[in-house]
Design an enzyme around this catalytic site. Structure first.
Site, PDB file in Angstrom:
ATOM      1  N   LYS A 192       0.857  -1.193   0.000  1.00 27.78           N
ATOM      2  CA  LYS A 192       0.000   0.000   0.000  1.00 27.78           C
ATOM      3  C   LYS A 192       0.884   1.231   0.000  1.00 27.78           C
ATOM      4  O   LYS A 192       1.975   1.208   0.571  1.00 27.78           O
ATOM      5  CB  LYS A 192      -0.896   0.024   1.251  1.00 27.78           C
ATOM      6  CG  LYS A 192      -2.137   0.867   1.098  1.00 27.78           C
ATOM      7  CD  LYS A 192      -3.181   0.133   0.290  1.00 27.78           C
ATOM      8  CE  LYS A 192      -4.470   0.884   0.151  1.00 27.78           C
ATOM      9  NZ  LYS A 192      -5.527   0.009  -0.386  1.00 27.78           N
ATOM     10  N   GLY A 228     -24.655   4.312   0.348  1.00 27.50           N
ATOM     11  CA  GLY A 228     -23.569   4.797  -0.525  1.00 27.50           C
ATOM     12  C   GLY A 228     -23.860   4.389  -1.953  1.00 27.50           C
ATOM     13  O   GLY A 228     -24.092   3.208  -2.234  1.00 27.50           O
ATOM     14  N   GLY A 247     -21.872   5.248  -4.808  1.00 28.12           N
ATOM     15  CA  GLY A 247     -20.734   5.607  -5.652  1.00 28.12           C
ATOM     16  C   GLY A 247     -20.391   4.435  -6.550  1.00 28.12           C
ATOM     17  O   GLY A 247     -21.269   3.663  -6.943  1.00 28.12           O
ATOM     18  N   ASN A 248     -19.114   4.281  -6.852  1.00 26.81           N
ATOM     19  CA  ASN A 248     -18.700   3.215  -7.768  1.00 26.81           C
ATOM     20  C   ASN A 248     -19.129   1.839  -7.242  1.00 26.81           C
ATOM     21  O   ASN A 248     -19.800   1.071  -7.939  1.00 26.81           O
ATOM     22  CB  ASN A 248     -17.185   3.276  -7.983  1.00 26.81           C
ATOM     23  CG  ASN A 248     -16.695   2.108  -8.814  1.00 26.81           C
ATOM     24  OD1 ASN A 248     -16.531   1.000  -8.313  1.00 26.81           O
ATOM     25  ND2 ASN A 248     -16.504   2.330 -10.098  1.00 26.81           N
ATOM     26  N   ALA A 249     -18.751   1.523  -6.011  1.00 26.35           N
ATOM     27  CA  ALA A 249     -19.041   0.191  -5.477  1.00 26.35           C
ATOM     28  C   ALA A 249     -20.549  -0.015  -5.291  1.00 26.35           C
ATOM     29  O   ALA A 249     -21.105  -1.035  -5.716  1.00 26.35           O
ATOM     30  CB  ALA A 249     -18.298  -0.008  -4.153  1.00 26.35           C
ATOM     31  N   GLY A 250     -21.218   0.952  -4.660  1.00 23.32           N
ATOM     32  CA  GLY A 250     -22.633   0.807  -4.308  1.00 23.32           C
ATOM     33  C   GLY A 250     -23.552   0.690  -5.510  1.00 23.32           C
ATOM     34  O   GLY A 250     -24.457  -0.149  -5.543  1.00 23.32           O
TER      35      GLY A 250
HETATM   36  P1  NAD Z   1     -17.210   6.615  -4.164  1.00 22.32           P
HETATM   37  O1  NAD Z   1     -16.560   7.891  -3.753  1.00 22.32           O
HETATM   38  O2  NAD Z   1     -17.394   6.340  -5.612  1.00 22.32           O
HETATM   39  O3  NAD Z   1     -18.671   6.503  -3.497  1.00 22.32           O
HETATM   40  C1  NAD Z   1     -18.919   6.671  -2.147  1.00 22.32           C
HETATM   41  C2  NAD Z   1     -20.401   6.920  -1.941  1.00 22.32           C
HETATM   42  O4  NAD Z   1     -20.681   7.016  -0.546  1.00 22.32           O
HETATM   43  C3  NAD Z   1     -20.915   8.212  -2.571  1.00 22.32           C
HETATM   44  O5  NAD Z   1     -22.146   7.949  -3.200  1.00 22.32           O
HETATM   45  C4  NAD Z   1     -21.131   9.130  -1.362  1.00 22.32           C
HETATM   46  O6  NAD Z   1     -22.133  10.091  -1.595  1.00 22.32           O
HETATM   47  C5  NAD Z   1     -21.556   8.127  -0.326  1.00 22.32           C
HETATM   48  N1  NAD Z   1     -21.459   8.612   1.042  1.00 22.32           N
HETATM   49  C6  NAD Z   1     -20.527   9.394   1.631  1.00 22.32           C
HETATM   50  N2  NAD Z   1     -20.842   9.642   2.899  1.00 22.32           N
HETATM   51  C7  NAD Z   1     -22.004   9.013   3.132  1.00 22.32           C
HETATM   52  C8  NAD Z   1     -22.864   8.908   4.255  1.00 22.32           C
HETATM   53  N3  NAD Z   1     -22.563   9.476   5.413  1.00 22.32           N
HETATM   54  N4  NAD Z   1     -23.990   8.177   4.114  1.00 22.32           N
HETATM   55  C9  NAD Z   1     -24.312   7.565   2.961  1.00 22.32           C
HETATM   56  N5  NAD Z   1     -23.548   7.636   1.874  1.00 22.32           N
HETATM   57  C10 NAD Z   1     -22.412   8.367   1.961  1.00 22.32           C
HETATM   58  O7  NAD Z   1     -16.379   5.466  -3.458  1.00 22.32           O
HETATM   59  P2  NAD Z   1     -16.326   3.910  -3.827  1.00 22.32           P
HETATM   60  O8  NAD Z   1     -15.171   3.669  -4.726  1.00 22.32           O
HETATM   61  O9  NAD Z   1     -17.673   3.432  -4.220  1.00 22.32           O
HETATM   62  O10 NAD Z   1     -15.912   3.302  -2.420  1.00 22.32           O
HETATM   63  C11 NAD Z   1     -16.863   3.093  -1.385  1.00 22.32           C
HETATM   64  C12 NAD Z   1     -16.281   2.109  -0.391  1.00 22.32           C
HETATM   65  O11 NAD Z   1     -15.968   0.895  -1.065  1.00 22.32           O
HETATM   66  C13 NAD Z   1     -14.970   2.561   0.284  1.00 22.32           C
HETATM   67  O12 NAD Z   1     -14.933   2.065   1.591  1.00 22.32           O
HETATM   68  C14 NAD Z   1     -13.914   1.889  -0.544  1.00 22.32           C
HETATM   69  O13 NAD Z   1     -12.698   1.705   0.157  1.00 22.32           O
HETATM   70  C15 NAD Z   1     -14.609   0.567  -0.847  1.00 22.32           C
HETATM   71  N6  NAD Z   1     -14.030  -0.128  -2.001  1.00 22.32           N
HETATM   72  C16 NAD Z   1     -14.221   0.342  -3.265  1.00 22.32           C
HETATM   73  C17 NAD Z   1     -13.635  -0.339  -4.327  1.00 22.32           C
HETATM   74  C18 NAD Z   1     -13.791   0.145  -5.744  1.00 22.32           C
HETATM   75  O14 NAD Z   1     -13.287  -0.542  -6.651  1.00 22.32           O
HETATM   76  N7  NAD Z   1     -14.469   1.237  -5.991  1.00 22.32           N
HETATM   77  C19 NAD Z   1     -12.855  -1.499  -4.102  1.00 22.32           C
HETATM   78  C20 NAD Z   1     -12.717  -1.957  -2.800  1.00 22.32           C
HETATM   79  C21 NAD Z   1     -13.314  -1.259  -1.759  1.00 22.32           C
END
Ligand code: NAD
Length: 420
Positions: A109, A222, A224-227
């Protein structure tokens, strides 16, 4: 990608988890000590010319935890609260995540203490290139393969690849780094990989718990990308999305929210709030929604001892890293809620990164279908292996994941032996 930094020392948490696993498998103390120490941690100073002509010196890290099973692998984050202990912990968790997914990597990391939101593109590029120069001697396509993490993405990965390629032989080396744009060797399916992988673990868990996906209901924290991709792919299995939230608020519809339409609404308005036909709810309501499957996909420490008892879901699939506190874990376990832990549920991202690396090494391009089929095979196997370990040792899925990972890494360490 998003993640907040907590006040708990993450490296202490990581060491505690290792200790628990070591006790269960009666691990040799010496080998435990090997795993308790990253193999190498580099701190670099990053003098950067800012747009106003001044020089600012940033600090960056790269932690290489263990490479018994293959080259170090792990993201690089840009965040004002990055610490050396956070980076060390995350590198250990990457060792476990890669071992659970059974891909031939160890854990690494990196991070820079900075606030990219207050920097211009030019400043970020110069800082990134200077950091790449600083760590160039310890990374490489066969030694340590970085990737994006919090507040880094395709652009930063491209600059690191370009800088490294210029420094080391002056020929293009896309296999140095993953999460690249398609134009320079990125993989199809990488963008959706975390959500898609998570949906495969949900499908397998549903079968074990005898949940019918056609009648299952889902809440997602959430979007974002993952959700959003997790929501889309569980919906494709027949489940109904009842509630979704983002940082601005939540929405609920007992008849279901359609993930695709919700994404379009969020693209247009910047939030899921105000989605047609949905009722406004708050963040706590989303977690406590009466539903079959809960997907935390936002921040860490969201399911705590305060709300864990109010969670009705039979299955919690952690897209986010660290959304459940240890106390909440115990409550959910007692209440017979199965938790698919982050290291397993969101392992689709690193798995498709591995596919990107393979394609780059072979100068191949795989179809999206091929990527998705291989992802399904890898993640399904990973789920079944963790589930078996959970049954065999009578521990929750999180402990089972770490146990399985430690066993795999220890086996590699023992077979390779200690040099000299
Ligand atoms: P992102 O920035 O694309 O999305 C995050 C989402 O969470 C956004 O929609 C944001 O509005 C929302 N959010 C923020 N605060 C909030 C709250 N208090 N209540 C509800 N929603 C809230 O990020 P992501 O890439 O989707 O990552 C989200 C999680 O998944 C992180 O913990 C990240 O480490 C984990 N993750 C992501 C990936 C990936 O490939 N994207 C891989 C492994 C782990």
């Amino acid at each position: 990608m998003l993640e907040s930094t907590t006040t708990i020392n993450p490296f202490e948490v990581a060491l505690k988890q290792l200790d628990e696993a070591a006790k269960l498998i009666k691990l040799d103390k010496g080998v435990q000590q090997v795993l308790a120490h990253p193999k190498r941690v580099l701190t670099v100073s990053i003098p950067t010319r800012m747009d106003d002509g001044e020089i600012k010196v940033f600090t960056g890290f790269r932690s290489q935890h263990n490479d018994a099973r293959g080259p170090f692998k792990g993201g690089i984050r840009y965040h004002p609260q990055v610490t050396i202990d956070e980076v060390k912990a995350l590198s250990m968790w990457m060792t476990w995540k890669c071992a659970i997914a059974d891909i031939p990597y160890g854990g690494g990391k990196g991070g820079i203490i900075c606030n990219p939101k207050e920097m211009t593109q030019g400043e970020i590029e110069r800082m990134t290139r200077r950091y790449a120069y600083g760590i160039a001697d310890i990374i490489g396509p066969h030694t340590d393969i970085p990737a994006p993490d919090v507040y880094t993405g395709g652009k930063e990965m491209s600059w690191i690849m370009d800088t490294y390629s210029a420094l080391k032989g002056n020929f293009v080396q896309p296999e140095l780094i993953t999460g690249k744009p398609l134009a320079i060797g990125g993989s199809l399916g990488r963008n959706e990989a975390t959500g898609r992988g998570l949906s495969f673990t949900v499908r397998e868990a549903a079968e074990k718990l005898k949940i019918n996906m056609k009648t299952a209901t889902v809440a997602v924290q959430g979007f974002g990308n993952a959700g959003q991709f997790a929501a889309q792919f569980v919906e494709e299995q027949g489940a109904k999305i009842l509630a979704v939230s983002d940082s601005k608020g939540g929405v609920y519809n007992k008849d279901g929210l359609q993930a695709g339409a919700l994404r379009k609404h969020k693209e247009k308005t910047g939030s899921v709030v105000g989605f047609t036909g949905a009722k406004a709810i708050n963040n706590e309501d989303v977690l406590e929604t009466d539903c079959t499957i809960l997907i935390p996909a936002a921040l860490e420490n969201q399911i705590t001892k305060k709300n864990a008892g109010k969670i009705s879901a039979k299955l919690v699939a952690e897209a986010a890293n660290g959304p459940t506190t240890p106390e909440a874990d115990e409550i959910l376990y007692k209440n017979k809620t199965l938790v698919i832990p982050d290291v397993l549920a969101n392992g689709g991202g690193v798995t498709v990164s591995y596919f990107e690396w393979l394609q780059n090494l072979r100068r191949e391009y795989w179809s999206e279908n091929e990527v998705n089929e291989r992802l399904d095979r890898n993640i399904t196997n990973a789920f079944l292996n963790v589930y078996d370990t959970h049954e065999k040792y009578g521990v929750n899925m999180r402990k089972a994941s770490i146990l399985l990972a430690v066993n795999r890494v220890v086996e590699a360490i023992k077979i390779r032996g200690l040099w000299p």
